[in-house]
Write an enzyme that holds these catalytic residues in place. Sequence first.
Site, PDB file in Angstrom:
ATOM      1  N   SER A  82       0.903  -1.180  -0.011  1.00  0.00           N
ATOM      2  CA  SER A  82      -0.189   0.063  -0.020  1.00  0.00           C
ATOM      3  C   SER A  82       0.815   1.195   0.135  1.00  0.00           C
ATOM      4  O   SER A  82       0.494   2.280   0.082  1.00  0.00           O
ATOM      5  CB  SER A  82      -0.992  -0.150   1.173  1.00  0.00           C
ATOM      6  OG  SER A  82      -1.882  -1.106   1.289  1.00  0.00           O
ATOM      7  N   HIS A 146       2.413  -4.456   9.556  1.00  0.00           N
ATOM      8  CA  HIS A 146       1.413  -4.698   8.948  1.00  0.00           C
ATOM      9  C   HIS A 146      -0.035  -5.366   9.905  1.00  0.00           C
ATOM     10  O   HIS A 146      -0.905  -5.885   9.449  1.00  0.00           O
ATOM     11  CB  HIS A 146       1.188  -5.982   7.589  1.00  0.00           C
ATOM     12  CG  HIS A 146       2.218  -5.347   6.670  1.00  0.00           C
ATOM     13  ND1 HIS A 146       2.414  -4.091   6.106  1.00  0.00           N
ATOM     14  CD2 HIS A 146       3.156  -5.995   6.078  1.00  0.00           C
ATOM     15  CE1 HIS A 146       3.285  -4.024   5.290  1.00  0.00           C
ATOM     16  NE2 HIS A 146       3.771  -5.218   5.088  1.00  0.00           N
ATOM     17  N   SER A 178      -0.428  -5.487  -7.080  1.00  0.00           N
ATOM     18  CA  SER A 178       0.800  -5.353  -6.420  1.00  0.00           C
ATOM     19  C   SER A 178       1.347  -6.648  -5.672  1.00  0.00           C
ATOM     20  O   SER A 178       2.383  -7.097  -5.983  1.00  0.00           O
ATOM     21  CB  SER A 178       1.110  -3.750  -5.561  1.00  0.00           C
ATOM     22  OG  SER A 178       2.268  -3.761  -5.361  1.00  0.00           O
ATOM     23  N   TYR A 236      -2.599   6.566  -0.338  1.00  0.00           N
ATOM     24  CA  TYR A 236      -1.506   6.500  -1.428  1.00  0.00           C
ATOM     25  C   TYR A 236      -1.943   7.673  -2.661  1.00  0.00           C
ATOM     26  O   TYR A 236      -0.922   8.197  -3.073  1.00  0.00           O
ATOM     27  CB  TYR A 236      -1.358   5.046  -1.989  1.00  0.00           C
ATOM     28  CG  TYR A 236      -0.260   4.701  -2.841  1.00  0.00           C
ATOM     29  CD1 TYR A 236       0.851   4.550  -2.545  1.00  0.00           C
ATOM     30  CD2 TYR A 236      -0.548   4.891  -4.306  1.00  0.00           C
ATOM     31  CE1 TYR A 236       1.924   4.240  -3.483  1.00  0.00           C
ATOM     32  CE2 TYR A 236       0.479   4.798  -5.535  1.00  0.00           C
ATOM     33  CZ  TYR A 236       1.697   4.427  -4.881  1.00  0.00           C
ATOM     34  OH  TYR A 236       2.792   4.083  -5.857  1.00  0.00           O
ATOM     35  N   LYS A 307       5.853  -0.322 -10.493  1.00  0.00           N
ATOM     36  CA  LYS A 307       5.397   0.714 -11.216  1.00  0.00           C
ATOM     37  C   LYS A 307       5.054   2.170 -10.470  1.00  0.00           C
ATOM     38  O   LYS A 307       5.235   3.116 -11.048  1.00  0.00           O
ATOM     39  CB  LYS A 307       4.198   0.454 -12.015  1.00  0.00           C
ATOM     40  CG  LYS A 307       4.434  -0.658 -13.342  1.00  0.00           C
ATOM     41  CD  LYS A 307       3.035  -0.573 -13.933  1.00  0.00           C
ATOM     42  CE  LYS A 307       3.325  -1.239 -15.445  1.00  0.00           C
ATOM     43  NZ  LYS A 307       1.947  -1.319 -16.058  1.00  0.00           N
TER      44      LYS A 307
HETATM   45  P1  A3P Z   1       3.342  -1.270  -7.737  1.00  0.00           P
HETATM   46  O1  A3P Z   1       3.737  -2.841  -7.447  1.00  0.00           O
HETATM   47  O2  A3P Z   1       1.919  -0.732  -7.900  1.00  0.00           O
HETATM   48  O3  A3P Z   1       4.070  -0.702  -8.662  1.00  0.00           O
HETATM   49  P2  A3P Z   1       4.920  -1.318  -0.125  1.00  0.00           P
HETATM   50  O4  A3P Z   1       5.877  -0.624  -0.182  1.00  0.00           O
HETATM   51  O5  A3P Z   1       3.784  -1.434   0.615  1.00  0.00           O
HETATM   52  O6  A3P Z   1       5.237  -2.868  -0.380  1.00  0.00           O
HETATM   53  O7  A3P Z   1       3.981  -1.273  -1.552  1.00  0.00           O
HETATM   54  C1  A3P Z   1       4.766  -1.298  -2.888  1.00  0.00           C
HETATM   55  C2  A3P Z   1       4.075  -0.593  -3.894  1.00  0.00           C
HETATM   56  O8  A3P Z   1       4.556   1.011  -3.929  1.00  0.00           O
HETATM   57  C3  A3P Z   1       4.557  -0.759  -5.357  1.00  0.00           C
HETATM   58  O9  A3P Z   1       3.552  -0.568  -6.090  1.00  0.00           O
HETATM   59  C4  A3P Z   1       5.626   0.107  -5.583  1.00  0.00           C
HETATM   60  O10 A3P Z   1       5.890   0.144  -6.824  1.00  0.00           O
HETATM   61  C5  A3P Z   1       5.231   1.264  -4.680  1.00  0.00           C
HETATM   62  N1  A3P Z   1       6.307   2.103  -4.545  1.00  0.00           N
HETATM   63  C6  A3P Z   1       7.480   1.714  -3.839  1.00  0.00           C
HETATM   64  N2  A3P Z   1       8.135   2.957  -3.647  1.00  0.00           N
HETATM   65  C7  A3P Z   1       7.604   3.968  -3.940  1.00  0.00           C
HETATM   66  C8  A3P Z   1       7.516   5.236  -3.914  1.00  0.00           C
HETATM   67  N3  A3P Z   1       8.632   6.042  -3.821  1.00  0.00           N
HETATM   68  N4  A3P Z   1       6.412   6.199  -4.304  1.00  0.00           N
HETATM   69  C9  A3P Z   1       5.315   5.572  -4.694  1.00  0.00           C
HETATM   70  N5  A3P Z   1       5.307   4.375  -5.098  1.00  0.00           N
HETATM   71  C10 A3P Z   1       6.152   3.584  -4.474  1.00  0.00           C
END
Ligand code: A3P
Length: 345
Positions: A82, A146, A178, A236, A307
């Site tokens: 998230s 979490h 994700s 987010y 992404k």
């Molecule tokens: P996507 O898989 O949709 O690209 P978490 O950190 O809670 O595990 O969540 C991972 C999600 O946050 C992934 O989404 C990841 O690419 C995105 N993410 C990681 N770093 C980020 C950043 N600096 N800014 C925005 N999104 C980011």
Amino acid sequence: MTFIRRTQIMSSERDEEEEQKTLQQHAQLLTELPKALGTFETDLYLYQGMWLYPDAILSIMLMQNHFNHHPTDIFLTSFMKSGTTWLRSLMFTILNRSRFDFSNHPLLRKGPHDCFPVLDLYKPKDYNITNTKPLPSNSPRLFATHFAYKMLPSSITEPSSGCKFVYVCRDPKDVLVSIWHFNIGLRPKELPPLSFEQVFNMFCEGVIEYGPYWDQVLGFWNAALESPDKILFFKYEEMKRDPEVHVKKLAEFMGLPISIQEEESGMVKKIVEFCSFEHLKSLEINKTGSHKANNGNVVPNQSFFRKGEVGDWKCHLTEEMKDRIDRITYDKFKDSGLTLGAAPQ
Ligand code: A3P
């Protein structure tokens, strides 16, 4: 032997005895709890309303029994996928902005998941949150988890604890996509593969790591409504729309507001750019480095940066799948005042 030393040994022996008891209770519990298949290697068990893998159940049991909080502790809380990595980087950077220069910053050398501890994977042998083995005591201490709000020890959730929580949530459709990429990417190759449809069903039924998603989000949402000074609730999608406003709110909430001088020197912009998806993803440490979790699993840092977009679900979900998730979200959240994703058609 001095009195203090003898007392320390006795208290450490008592801690070990207590841990042993918790270990035995945990082993017994696993024989009794409802069980289902997870997306990672291990089975999931339904514990206190949340589907968890065995190590996580042990961790929350130990935490519930032994966590020794500091009144300045700040917990980063979220459902998986998230925006935890982003918030980790922002919180660490905000907290340490006067200590480190951006050209020689720890996040250039270590991944966001190595900059402060996650509470969900401590093993008893290196379980350093008891009285005798405190975590680094620089104040405030940052932790990530979490676990559901209601599972966290009441010593930290009760108003008088002084502890604070930052929660980040995300449109469940993007969370699911994700999770699909992250969890399936890390699933051991010797296990039978899981299809997107299978993971979609697991997510909708709530039988997925830390699920049901909706219950976890609502737990924090309701707690934030009750105690807005204690819980900062972010989305987010809103962070993506206006990261600067969120950095300022976060700094203020953490007790380290951005000063007028900092504002004038462009500090907010620098933090936003430094922690942006594009910048973090481009760093060598996040291209080639890895994070070693406390259960021994090694997770490549690059898997935390995919992404970083809003609405990537459109590339994966059929109209029918979208409607099913939106319907569940609408039904679960309809009386709460919380909106995430689109209303169902
Ligand atoms: P996507 O898989 O949709 O690209 P978490 O950190 O809670 O595990 O969540 C991972 C999600 O946050 C992934 O989404 C990841 O690419 C995105 N993410 C990681 N770093 C980020 C950043 N600096 N800014 C925005 N999104 C980011």
